[in-house]
Each structure stands twice: as C-alpha cells, then as structure tokens.
Design a protein around this motif. Structure first.
Motif: not given
Length: 1102
Positions: A442-448, A743-750
């Motif tokens: 799951q990409g959210i792992v790296y985003e986090s 960072s250029l992340s919506e999911c993790a930042i939100l």
C-alpha cells in the motif's frame, strides 16, 4: 617465522612498508589507536634471517623510543614536530610518493605460499605492469599474501554485516530461506552462503586456526583484539545468521552503525536473566491464552487472532516498559485488525468482559452506527507496574483499509507533542503495527514514513512492528512484492531494520529493546519485522489449505511458540513444568471470570471505545450555543496593518519587489476598509491567535498559496533559509501559528491533519489542496475517517478542508473539487423538512449532520466560517470549495463592517439590488453557489435585467438552509425558480439541492412551482481543456437563462467598453506624466546635490 601466527592490522603493515629511509613520505589514512603497543609487534616482523632486529627499519627498538618521544611532544604541541609527523599522528591524508623509497627484499615466511602468490595471474599482471612502468616508481616489496589474508578477513566481516541477514534463520516454518549450511572441515555447519560472502566464500575453508587482528569495524571480539578465523566465523554466524537478521549497513552515519553493531556484536549482547525469561514467558502465556480462550468460546466468529505472531504482545510490552522508563508519558498505537483485541486486552488493559461483550450482540445506548469489534479504538491511562510510572495509551480506530491509519496516528502524536511542549519526542511515542502484505503493497506506507524528517510533520521517530505472516490473505509473497523483504520500503529512511524469528522470544524481545533505545537516542524511525505465520486463515472462518496447502501442513505440525519456549526454560531449569501450568491456569481463570461478567451485560456505549476523549471540553458546555464570530474594528485594523507591513527595519530583510507591491495594495485596502480574500483569511487567523487558539495551516504551497494570494511567509532575497511570517507577530501573547508546505501527497498529509485535529478541540487545523481535484487521491481518508469517523467511532474533528474549485477552462484536473461526492456523503435526510421554529435550529441542524459543506463567495463569510469552527459547542469538519479567480475579483471584496461584532456567518446571501426592491416584478429567481454568482451578476447587468432577475447565493449547501430558501421562494411569488451551476449536470450541487428544493416547495403553502436546472450538460470528465469549448458551453447556458443580447444591449456594452478604454488611456497618460515629473524632480535634485559638492572658485590674485 610462520606468517599465519603473526598478526597485525593491515594499515600498520602498510605504514611500515612505506616508511623506509624517507619517513616524511609516510601516509596514514587511519591513525592506529594503540600505537606504542603495536610498534613492538611491527618491529618483531622486521628481523633479518639471523633473527636479529633489522637495524634499517624505523620499527626497531630505538625507533620505537624515538617515535614515542615525538608522539609525546606532538600531544603537547602539534607544531613542535615536523609536518610529516603531524600528519602521521593526526591521521591527515597526504600524497604518496614512492620514487625516493628504497625497497628492501621481504623475507617470505612461507616460500610455497609466496611462490603461489607470485605465480597468480594478479601477480604476473603486476610484474608486467612494473616492467612497463617508469623506473622511478618501484613497488614496495612485502608479504602481500599475508596482507591480502587480513584484507580478506575484513571483507568477510563486512560481508556478514552487510548481507548476513540473507542467511539468517528467520522462518519458524523452515520453508523460506532454509539452508542446511556448509561444513568448513571443523564439523560445524555455517549458514553464510555464497550470496553472503560472494568471492570470499571459498576462503572460509582455509586454515581455521590462523589468527587475525580484528579491525575497528567490528566488535565481536569484545576485549579481545586477536581471534582465530574459526572463532571469527562462529561469532559472526551467531550474530548475523541466527534468529535475528540485522539490516543496518545502509545507514550512512558511522556513529549510528557502530551503535547498532555494539548492541548485537559484543559478546553477551543478547542476555536475559532468569527473572527476565520468566517475565517473557508470562507475557507470552497471556498473549496465547487470550487467543485460545476466544477460539474456544467463539470458534466460528471473526476475531483476526494473533496466533503465529503471539510474541508481538511481549515485544510491545517491552517497548512500553523501556520507553516509560526513558520518560515517555503517552503512547499512540496504530494497527490493522489482526491482533487488535489482544492489544486492547493485554496492552491497554481494557476489561476483558467489555471485549467479550462485543461478541454477544448488545444494543448501544448512544447514537451512531458503531463498527466491528476489531476496528475499535481506545484511550486509557494506567500505571505501568514494571516502571511505577503512569502512561497514556491510545489505540487509534481504523477501518479495514489497513495502513491508512498510519498518517492519522502520526498527526495525533505530533499534536500531542505540541500540546505537551515536547519538541524532541521524548514524552510521546508513536507505534505502528503493519501486516507484511500491506506494508509493501500500500502506497500510503511510503507517503507516511517519508514524513519522518519533515520539520512540520516529524514525530521524532516511530517504531514500526511488522507482523509478518508470510502470506497476504491468500497471496504468496512472490506474487505480492518484487523485493526480498516486505520491509524494503523502509530502507529509504536510513534506519535499522531488524528481522527476527517469531519463535525465538528472547531474540524478539532483544530487538524490542534495541529498537526502543535507538528511538530514544537518535529520534529516528526503526523497524522490527516479526517473521512468523498465521495459524488460521485470513480470518477464523477461512480455509487456508485451499491456497497454501504445504505451508499449512507445516503449521499444523508446529508447536505454538509459548510451548516451545516453556520447554526450553524447563530444560534450562529456570521454571518447573508445574509453574508453567499454573501460569496458564491463572490466566484461564481471569478469562473465565470475565466471560461470566460479560454475560451480565445487556447494553453498552459506543463512547466507551473512543480514542480521542474531550471530557474537559464538553463538561458544562451548551453544545447548541454558537459564540459570536465578529471582532472589533480596532482588532481588524491592528491585524490588517501588520499583515500589510514588511518586516521591521531591524530585521534587515530584503523583500522581493513583487511582495512590496502586494503589501502596498494590502495597506491601501486597510486604509479604505475593504478586504479581499487573503485579508479576510488573515483577519480570521489573526483574531483566533489573539484569542489563544492554535492555528495550523498545511498543504502543498500553502505558505504562498497556489494562486500566489496568501504570502504568509516571506523569503529573504539574498540570504538562504531566512524567513519572516508576520502572522507570528500579531500579539506578544498570541497562540502559535504553524504554516507548513507539505510534501506532494494528499492522502497522507490530509490523514495527518485529521489526526492532528482530533488531539485538541481548542485549535483550528486547515488543510488546503493545491487544486480541489487532487483531493480524490485522499478519498480513503475522506470516506473512512473524516466523513464517517463520528458516526462509527464517536470522535469529532473540526478539520477544515479548502478545495480550490471553479470552471475556468483549465482542464479536467484543475477545475472541480468534486462537490457532488462530498454532498453525496452527507447524512442529512433530503425528505425531512426540519423544525425551523426551534431557536437553536441552526446549531442543532449542523450538530446532527456529519459535516459542513460550503461554497463561499465573500471574504467576510469565509472569515466567519473559520471562526465559527471554534465558536461551536461541538466540532464538525468543514469542506469549503474555495475560489481561484475570485481571490482577486474586484467584486469579491467585503467592507470591514461585515467583520465587526454585529456581523455573523450567512448561510444564504439574498439579492439586495433592484430586484429585491420590487419582488413582485421579478420573473426569474436564480439560486446558485460560489463563483458563478459573479458571472451571473455581470450577465444580468449586460442583459439589463437587474429588476426582473433576482440572484440568491446559497453559501452553506450542507446542511441545507431550508428556512432561508423558503423565505426567498415566498418573497418572489411570480418568479420562475432556477438552479444555476457552472458544473456539469451530473456533478456539482444539483443532485443534492434538487431533492431538498422539492421538500421545501412541498412545505410552502399553495406552491405549485418546481425548480429547473440551468448549466452544463452531463459529462464523465469534470471539465473540458479546450478554451473555445469551455466558452461555448458557458455561453449556451447563459443564453438559456437571460436570452441573447439585444441590439440595445450590444450598443450599450460598446459605449461602456469605449468609455473604459478612454479612461484607461487617460489613466496611463496621467501615470506617464507623473513618472516624467518624478524623474525630472530627481534629476534636478541630483544636479543641485552635485553643484553643492563642487568647490567654490578661488578669487583671482592681483
């Protein structure tokens, strides 16, 4: 003399070989620490055939005394010795020159070996190279084979350190990575394969009794400096190829790698006292006992048990014990469903009866929809029996989307650090528990995890625990990831990763200790990969033999970890079998008593599972009371002037010329008492800071604003990293203001900001998307946390989402915030007309809705909407579709009186023009929302229909302002009812408002009208990217509303256009004349100044 028995570090030998008659040419890249001790060893190597010391060698006894004297002098004063000796003793790099060295023939202690080395291809190539080389550069002679032996041993040590984990005994099933080992001739098998040792694999079959000096890059010797090859290999095997696989050589810091090395390589590093072993067994017994009890009582129920990774509970307990001892006061745990009930019971000490009651299907006595038991969160504060200190433990509620809780947890932890004044993470510890398939899938792992070192988002180290089942649902690892390990994504963090066999409890707990100490010392993330298995299927009702038959045949044969460890301790004499049985019986009784208690329970409360309690916030508060949102004119002027001013002169801050122009325009607005969007926002934030409310603004480009309208942070034009934020200097005692480009992340930042907003209700947390369209990459956070979090988990959030939205021909990814999705997720009933006579109707309607959705059109309303988020007696998320071009629209301005104490938020803005003066003459009542109002107002004026068309703005779309809409419908009795939007028909607010207009019209007496749609036709894309098509679409629905422009309209517009052009021309000419006059005045001033500087002419002599 046998070379193999003589040992010396290769750098020492190199120094000797280079140091002949010209000592000043010596180069030492690594200064030996034990210089005086080693000089005697060096001297012993330089003996002639008679056994007498070589008098020409600088390493003889006399030279040793001489060097010791030099060294003593150098320690007192480095300049007291020659530069060459200063370089030697300090380890400074120097250039090598061998043209003045006189090579002395080396004495080969082993002629056969020397001959073999000389005949090797490398030696031949070296000889040929020497023959072809220039004569002035002869190669120093020495026993290069002996040196190569030491270099090889060092390479072997590094190979184990770097790749030893590849051969570690990690799989308790013995399926993955199983290797029988290689026999080196001493009867012992070693795990290290050719993949680990590479080109040095064959060397380990050499003379195992040969002794070598250990390099400083290893600590396997402890206090010993010399070990035989056999002992070196044995110790490396125990450290790196046992039940722990240590990945740490990717860390670029030598200090950190040495720290990790010390915790694993030093003899006796993994050491447990008998009492510590008993404690591990007791905790493991409770972990396994809880799962066994649930399996016995609820054999067909889904519970997502921990069997196969039972050791996770002792690991977490060790982390919490050790952390609280280090000063941690609050622990945040984020995890998916596997093992959650066990964590609640054995880590949080949630009464087991409460957990068991969730299996009985009880009725809830409070509102909400609830969630399944293995998604629920918890907040508890208890005494840690091991440390005697209180600790808060929060398990964050999580949906089935596994890893998406990670950023929410991090945001909560960061907020807790802020409110505790914990700038380094010494009081707050975040722990995230992952599954192997989800961690790598799951990409959210790296985003986090990539937020770990970002200044505005760091939690100063998170401990990651992976419960590695070696299978994802029914998918084998070879089909679910391309990397060797599921944890390889964490290598980007430059931190250690500990892979450990789940069936070795002591190894697991040791990894927990090291991970805890690492985080406490370096404030960095760390990963523990518990390689275990899943004794049942994906859930207890699943049949795993369908897809993993061989694996589960092995699992069926395998004893549980607790049984294996108990047998080990019984064999060691640490416990008796009766004592182990007593442990089991004791915990079994605890569970049985809880079972009896749970059967007595008839109801429960969702609120008893809340993970973010705000007890102090709600106590004694009237939740339906909305505090005033307006502020005094004096406050507006104060905030406006500071916001419009450059940094004070004492800062010597060099601003960009464009910023100076923006500040000048702001100051003009303050003087004229008229605010644009940026100033209205500044009023809201500045006044909240004055009131002691912490404000946090986060997102991509928020410091400047995507559309360059905000400019809260100024950047010095000649100095790097010099910044100034005027919002931080409004009042001397104001609350802190944080604005962070993300960072250029919506999911993790939100997700992070949502977690941050749940920590404390006395704050305003704002997340702004770069464009509203980009919020769709955070849909999981929106759907499963923000939208439904209160309904499922009884937790409130006042998070504000700003989604730039409007159709301006910028293409399908830069136009729409997808308003329709948010409105569809709203839970207000479209068929129920609320009781609008209730004096608390406005607050009650919002409190009973899951969130607020707005499309605001004025700076003043935006100001009140932000302040209202804090003024409520409860908290609700606010989703605002913020403007783009309207940010600078000349009509989108609000006078200061709309911000004062007598003003308030407007759910609906009625028409106040000519149409409102004679409502009976109005033939068109146009309802709209957002930016389209300004287009409609212009078109109405162009079509000269100000008296016959009324335009009403619905600012708060959800919950729907039934009462205000009813008033407008009743006011304009003869008008056609229109809903106008710029979005396509299947998008925007139409589907939401249509049903609510119908409900309103049914409620109005003697009403037969219905509302009609005017806007773009349906489309799968949110917008066209073609400017011509965009304008044609706009022109089409405007014509449908107002008709075509008449000749009279066109002539009038031409006159207006000509007048505007003349006015612009006159303005340009006036500005030109002003510039010319200014230049002339400056030239005259310069001329006068130069004239004054000229000396007066002396009078002529007689």
């Amino acid at each position: 003399m046998a070379v193999a028995s003589r040992t010396i570090h290769h750098t020492h030998i190199t120094n000797i070989l280079l140091a002949k008659n010209n000592v000043s040419q010596i180069v030492l890249h690594n200064l030996p620490r034990a210089l005086r001790r080693d000089m005697k060893t060096i001297a012993a190597l330089y003996k002639d055939n008679s056994g007498k010391p070589d008098q020409e060698s600088f390493a003889n006894g006399s030279s040793v005394n001489y060097i010791e004297g030099l060294y003593a002098s150098w320690k007192k004063n480095p300049k007291s010795v020659d530069q060459s000796w200063d370089a030697y003793f300090s380890g400074k790099p120097r250039s090598i020159s061998t043209n003045t060295m006189q090579a002395k023939p080396a004495i080969a202690a082993n002629p056969a070996k020397a001959a073999s080395k000389a005949s090797s291809p490398r030696s031949i190539a070296t000889t040929q190279s020497n023959q072809n080389a220039a004569a002035p550069n002869p190669t120093p002679t020495a026993d290069w084979g002996y040196i190569d032996d030491h270099l090889t041993v060092q390479a072997i040590i590094r190979a184990y350190q770097t790749r030893g984990h590849l051969a570690a005994d990690l799989d308790p099933l013995g399926i993955v990575g199983a290797y029988s080992g290689s026999d080196n001739g001493d009867g012992r098998k070693r795990q290290a394969t050719e993949a680990v040792l590479r080109q040095h694999f064959s060397y380990v079959f050499n003379d195992l009794n040969a002794t070598f000096k250990l390099p400083s890059s290893t600590m396997i010797g402890g206090d010993e400096h010399f070990l035989s090859l056999k002992e070196i290999l044995d110790r490396l095997e125990r450290v790196y190829c046992g039940p722990i696989g240590v990945e740490y050589m990717q860390i670029t810091s030598l200090n950190k790698t040495n720290w990790v090395r010390e915790r694993f390589e030093k003899p006796g590093a993994v050491r447990f006292s008998p009492n510590e072993k008993k404690l591990v067994l007791e905790r493991l017994t409770r972990s396994t006992g809880f799962e066994n009890f649930l399996a016995k009582k609820f054999s067909s129920e889904k519970r997502f048990g921990l069997e196969g990774c039972d050791i996770m509970i002792p690991i977490m307990k060790e982390i919490i014990d050790r952390s609280t001892n280090n000063g941690v006061e609050s622990v945040f745990i984020g995890m998916a469903h596997r093992g959650r009930l066990n964590v609640l019971a054995n880590i949080c000490r949630k009464p087991i009866a409460d957990i068991l009651s969730q299996f009985h299907g009880l009725k809830a006595t409070d509102s909400g929809s609830g969630d399944v038991k293995y998604h629920l969160g918890l907040f508890t504060e208890r005494l840690n029996a091991r440390t005697g200190k209180n600790v808060r433990i929060t398990v964050v509620a999580n949906p089935s989307h596994l890893e998406y809780v990670n950023p929410v947890l991090l945001g909560k932890a960061r907020a807790e650090m802020y409110y505790r004044g914990d700038a380094t993470g010494t009081k707050v510890l975040p722990i995230t528990i992952h599954g192997d398939a989800s961690f790598c899938g799951q990409g959210i792992v790296y985003e986090s995890i990539h937020m770990s070192d970002l200044p505005g988002y760091s939690t100063h180290g998170t401990i990651h625990i992976v419960t590695n089942n070696q299978v994802g649902f029914t998918t084998d690892p070879r089909f679910s990831r391309s990397s060797r390990y599921c944890t390889d994504v964490a290598r980007v963090l430059n931190v250690p990763i500990f892979h450990v066999n789940a069936d070795d409890p002591e190894a697991c707990v040791h990894c927990a200790r090291v991970a805890t100490d690492w985080r406490a010392k370096f404030h960095k993330d760390v990963v523990i990969d518990i390689v275990g298995y899943r004794r049942n299927g994906h859930n207890e009702a699943d049949e795993p033999m369908f897809t993993q038959p061989l694996m589960y045949q092995r699992i069926r044969e395998l004893k549980p970890c607790v049984q294996l460890y108990a047998e080990k301790l019984i064999k060691q004499g640490i416990i008796q079998e009766a004592e182990y049985k007593s442990m089991n019986a004791k915990y079994e009784k605890i569970c049985e008593d809880a079972w009896v208690e749970s059967k007595k329970m008839k109801t429960f409360k969702y609120a008893s599972w809340i993970d973010s309690p705000w007890s102090g916030f709600f106590e004694g508060r009237d939740r339906l009371k909305i505090c005033p949102t307006g502020v005094a004119m004096k406050t507006l002027n104060h905030i406006g002037r500071i916001f419009a001013s450059p940094p004070p002169p004492e800062h010597n801050f060099v601003l960009h010329k464009g910023i100076k122009r923006i500040l000048a325009l702001r100051m003009q607005m303050v003087k004229s008492k008229m605010a644009d969007w940026a100033l209205g926002e500044a009023f809201a934030i500045g006044s909240l800071l004055r009131d002691g409310v912490h404000v946090r603004l986060s997102g991509q480009d928020v410091e400047r604003g995507t559309f360059s309208h905000r400019h809260h942070v100024f950047h010095h034009q000649t100095q790097d990293k010099a910044r100034y934020n005027s919002m931080e200097h409004m009042y001397p005692d104001q609350a802190p203001y944080t604005v962070s480009n993300s960072s250029l992340s919506e999911c993790a930042i939100l997700g992070f900001e949502h977690g941050y907003s749940m920590a404390n209700p006395n704050s305003l947390v704002i997340w702004e998307a770069q464009f509203g369209d980009f919020a769709n990459t955070a849909q999981t956070i929106i759907d499963n946390f923000i939208c439904s979090g209160e309904t499922k988990w009884v937790r409130q959030s006042g998070l504000v989402m700003l989604l730039p939205h409007s159709m301006e021909g910028m293409g399908p990814e830069h136009s729409s915030g997808r308003m329709e999705r948010f409105l569809q997720l709203s839970d207000d009933d479209p068929d129920v007309y609320p009781d609008t006579t209730d004096c608390d109707f406005v607050a009650r309607q919002i409190m009973e809705t899951n969130w607020i959705v707005t499309n605001l059109s004025t700076p003043a309303n935006f100001f009140h909407a932000l302040r209202r988020q804090v003024a409520f007696g409860f908290r609700k998320p606010l989703v605002n579709f913020s403007p783009k071009s309207v940010l600078r629209h000349p009509m989108a301005r609000s006078p200061f009186r709309d911000f004062n104490e007598c003003s308030a938020f407007k759910r609906l803005i009625p028409d106040t023009g000519k149409a409102a003066q004679q409502p009976e003459c109005v033939t068109k009542l146009i309802f709209c929302t957002g930016k389209i109002y300004y287009d409609l107002a212009k078109e109405r004026e162009d079509h000269q229909q100000e008296e016959t068309a009324a335009i009403v703005r619905i600012e708060q779309i959800c919950p729907f302002p039934y009462d205000l809409v009813s008033q407008q419908i009743e006011l304009y009795k003869n008008a056609e009812l229109m809903w106008v939007q710029e979005e396509h028909k299947n998008q925007g607010a139409w589907a939401y408002v249509q049903q609510r207009f119908d409900t309103t019209l049914i409620k109005v007496e003697n009403e037969s009208r219905c509302i009609s749609y005017f806007g773009r036709p349906t489309n799968s894309a949110s917008s066209t990217g073609n400017k011509v098509q965009h304008y044609n679409e706009y022109k089409a629905f405007i014509t449908n509303i107002f008709g075509k422009l008449t000749e009279e309209n066109l002539q009038r517009l031409e006159k207006i256009k000509a007048a505007q052009q003349m006015e612009a021309k006159a303005s340009m000419e006036a500005a030109k004349k002003t510039d010319e006059a200014k230049k002339a005045a400056e030239a005259k001033k310069k001329e006068v100044s130069e004239a004054k500087k000229k000396p007066e002419p002396k009078p002529a002599g007689k």
